[in-house]
Design a protein around this motif. Sequence first.
Motif, short mmCIF file in Angstrom:
data_model
loop_
_atom_site.label_atom_id
_atom_site.label_comp_id
_atom_site.label_asym_id
_atom_site.label_seq_id
_atom_site.Cartn_x
_atom_site.Cartn_y
_atom_site.Cartn_z
N GLU A 1 0.67 -1.38 0.05
CA GLU A 1 0.11 -0.10 0.17
C GLU A 1 0.93 1.31 -0.08
N ASN A 2 2.29 1.11 0.36
CA ASN A 2 2.95 2.48 0.53
C ASN A 2 3.05 3.00 -1.01
N PRO A 3 2.68 4.16 -1.30
CA PRO A 3 2.67 4.40 -2.74
C PRO A 3 4.11 4.43 -3.39
N TYR A 4 5.43 4.49 -2.65
CA TYR A 4 6.32 4.62 -3.22
C TYR A 4 7.10 3.30 -3.49
N VAL A 5 6.56 2.38 -2.86
CA VAL A 5 7.13 1.07 -3.33
C VAL A 5 6.83 0.36 -4.83
N LYS A 6 7.86 0.01 -5.35
CA LYS A 6 7.75 -0.40 -6.87
C LYS A 6 8.01 -1.84 -7.17
N ILE A 7 8.86 -2.36 -5.95
CA ILE A 7 9.19 -3.78 -5.99
C ILE A 7 9.39 -4.50 -4.90
N MET A 8 8.69 -5.73 -4.96
CA MET A 8 8.76 -6.42 -3.54
C MET A 8 9.91 -7.29 -3.64
N GLY A 9 10.99 -6.98 -2.75
CA GLY A 9 12.38 -7.60 -2.90
C GLY A 9 12.36 -9.13 -2.11
N HIS A 10 13.22 -10.01 -2.84
CA HIS A 10 13.10 -11.37 -2.43
C HIS A 10 11.78 -11.75 -1.51
N PRO A 11 10.73 -11.89 -2.42
CA PRO A 11 9.48 -12.07 -1.58
C PRO A 11 9.26 -13.12 -0.79
N THR A 12 9.97 -14.16 -0.66
CA THR A 12 9.75 -15.20 0.36
C THR A 12 10.73 -15.26 1.60
N GLY A 13 11.92 -14.62 1.24
CA GLY A 13 12.88 -14.57 2.29
C GLY A 13 13.85 -15.99 2.38
N ARG A 14 13.31 -16.71 1.52
CA ARG A 14 14.10 -18.22 1.77
C ARG A 14 15.78 -17.91 1.38
N ALA A 36 0.25 -11.22 -3.61
CA ALA A 36 0.43 -11.14 -5.17
C ALA A 36 -0.74 -10.52 -5.82
N ALA A 37 -1.90 -10.73 -5.62
CA ALA A 37 -3.12 -10.04 -5.96
C ALA A 37 -2.96 -8.61 -5.76
N ALA A 38 -2.66 -8.39 -4.31
CA ALA A 38 -2.59 -6.75 -4.15
C ALA A 38 -1.57 -6.28 -4.76
N ALA A 39 -0.32 -6.82 -5.04
CA ALA A 39 0.72 -6.10 -5.76
C ALA A 39 0.38 -6.03 -7.12
N ALA A 40 -0.37 -7.11 -7.70
CA ALA A 40 -0.70 -6.65 -9.13
C ALA A 40 -1.68 -5.60 -9.22
N GLY A 41 -2.71 -5.39 -8.35
CA GLY A 41 -3.59 -4.49 -8.47
C GLY A 41 -2.96 -3.26 -8.18
N ARG A 42 -1.77 -2.92 -7.29
CA ARG A 42 -1.31 -1.71 -7.16
C ARG A 42 -0.02 -1.34 -8.06
N ALA A 96 5.87 -4.62 -8.79
CA ALA A 96 6.43 -5.72 -9.25
C ALA A 96 7.17 -6.63 -8.45
N MET A 97 6.88 -8.07 -8.80
CA MET A 97 7.63 -8.87 -8.05
C MET A 97 8.67 -9.31 -8.43
N GLU A 98 10.19 -9.04 -7.43
CA GLU A 98 11.41 -9.50 -7.82
C GLU A 98 11.48 -10.96 -7.77
N CYS A 110 0.62 -10.26 -11.68
CA CYS A 110 1.82 -9.51 -11.42
C CYS A 110 2.81 -9.58 -12.60
N ARG A 111 3.57 -8.42 -12.46
CA ARG A 111 4.82 -8.20 -13.41
C ARG A 111 6.13 -8.62 -12.65
N PHE A 112 7.25 -8.75 -13.38
CA PHE A 112 8.56 -9.06 -12.53
C PHE A 112 9.70 -8.21 -12.86
N VAL A 113 10.60 -8.11 -12.06
CA VAL A 113 11.99 -7.72 -12.25
C VAL A 113 12.92 -8.69 -11.68
N ILE A 114 13.95 -8.86 -12.57
CA ILE A 114 14.90 -9.85 -12.31
C ILE A 114 16.27 -9.12 -11.87
N SER A 115 16.55 -9.26 -10.61
CA SER A 115 17.63 -8.44 -9.90
C SER A 115 18.67 -9.42 -9.39
#
Length: 581
Positions: free
Chosen positions: A466-479, A495-501, A504-506, A529-534
């Motif tokens: 929900e934070n408007p400045y967040v563009k990418i979720m980093g290493h989303p599961t932390g494993r 994932a659904a919320a991220a897609a709606g906002r 992107a998923m890293e 969702c859309r993705f960024v590979i980093s």
Amino acid sequence: MENLEYARLLAETADLMEIAAEDGFRIRSYRNAADTLQGYPERIDGVMADPARKLTEITGIGKGIAAVLEEIRERGSFARRDELMEKYPPTALEMLKIPGLGPKTIAALIAHFRVTTLDDLERLCREQKLRELPRMGAKLEEKILKGIASLRQSSGRFHIHFAAAIAEELTGYLSAVAGVERVEAAGSLRRGRETVGDVDLLVTGAAAAAALDRFVKHPRVGDVLGHGDTKASARVGIEGLQVDVRAVPAESLGAALQYFTGSKTHNVALRQLAMQRGYTLNEYGLFRLDGGERVAGRTEEEIYEALGLAWIPPELRENQGEIEAAGGAANARRLPTLLELGDIHGDAHIHTRESDGRFSLEEMAEAAAARGYGYIAITDHSKALAMANGLDEARVIRFAETVRAMDQSALPVRVLAGLECDIRRDGRMDIDDEALARLDLVVASVHSHMNMESGEMTERLLAAVENPYVKIMGHPTGRVLLHRDAYVYDFEKVAAAAAGRGVAMEINASPERLDLHAPLIRIAKSKGCRFVISTDAHHVKHLANMRFGVTMARRGWLEKGDVLNTLPVDQFLGSLRGNEG
Ligand code: DGT
Ligand code: CA
Ligand code: CA
Ligand code: ZN
């Protein structure tokens, strides 16, 4: 004695020295020497036996280590090692492999409880005995129990970059044998699995059998597990990764590749399909059931084609719908056109010396340019990661201003001002919005409180989205592979919320993480969702890990259009949340 034996004695001693809290410099010199010996092309015994040679002429071997090696040659061990072996049980070395258990704690556990086996340690934790010691408690007991379980489960598996490096080294080595035509990797490595049990290599050519002889003589080969005319198996390196090399006739290379690439479930399904169509499929080829005539086998393509299928990229061969997708008329095929490494134009998660990276912004930019990229985002840590010297608001603002003031045309690639901002326990960002607003790109990551209950963790991540400045979720599961499990939450919901906002998923390409992995990539994609590979690079050489992230994306069925950093910089920026045209 083999070089590998010398290396193993040094490396083990270095581990014990660590438990004994000895000088870090000395420990490193033992480890460096072990690495050197492992890869050294000549027998060390030979060098020592030759009066005209000196061990110290080998880079990485100093006077002290040379004396140790002489002692090992004479009596199979050395004084420092004997002392440490006396002081600590052999289990100490095993305990070091338990995720989350460090040398200091091990030293204390051994001193106090005289632990001699992993079972002992497990019992102590179950009986809640550790909490009798200062600074040890229920948390540590739980952590060790989990660690022992995951050690037992994962033992014998290796990170993909490690297995790939050994496979590449051996492929080069075997290709150099005269009369060898092709050397190909198969198995889980070719499928791009995150961890690998053993490496499977196939060799063709008139000298394929000679290649097996050569393989078992490689300086890093230790125990030879088997060596016949068509197959050799051995453990390689101090770590003991098993490598199977098979000699196959060129006319059945395709069939052998198909068979030994697997996966088992893909092959079972494919063999069933072959049966239905009147064929039998094995590692020698595809044969008619009536009459036994061979119809395919030299290449994989001709086998799949004879079965009425498009060739299936190895990353998809997990029996997750790929066989169905590869069937049907050519114009109706639904196999994805998978993303390729060459499609990537930038890297959006990079650390520098400003936090815990090892190089400067300029050096990382140079390295990115050398890879042919057009842009990178510098994303150092935020202040919650105090150990990593994370940035506070003032430093974030100063950093953004510095990047703005740079003459971008003088830089080898476009540099974006970013931040890897911690997601706090309550879901708020570690840096206030006013500072985040100055940046081109914010990657939001969890680095603390990873054991939260699922509902709470879900709320925490939803808040971050929900934070408007967040563009990418980093290493989303932390494993952390072979080390720490993913944290538990409702991934589909986030994932659904991220897609709606438009967040992107890293896909974090660090071989220790590889996060997201294939099943979750497919779920995220299904949610839109859309993705960024980093790469999450902390070193210039880490930029090369992009290939492993691309492999993950391919295993998740992604195409170029799913991945934002395939775009040139302006379109990339324009496609991030809040900037969509
Ligand atoms: P790994 O080594 O555990 O990471 O996984 P894989 O998939 O490389 O498995 P591995 O090395 O046991 O076998 C290589 C491939 O050979 C496997 O994916 C499927 C194929 N294969 C098919 N049938 C058989 C069989 O009966 N025995 C073995 N060993 N492999 C088979
Ligand atoms: Ca394998
Ligand atoms: Ca194998
Ligand atoms: Zn991170």
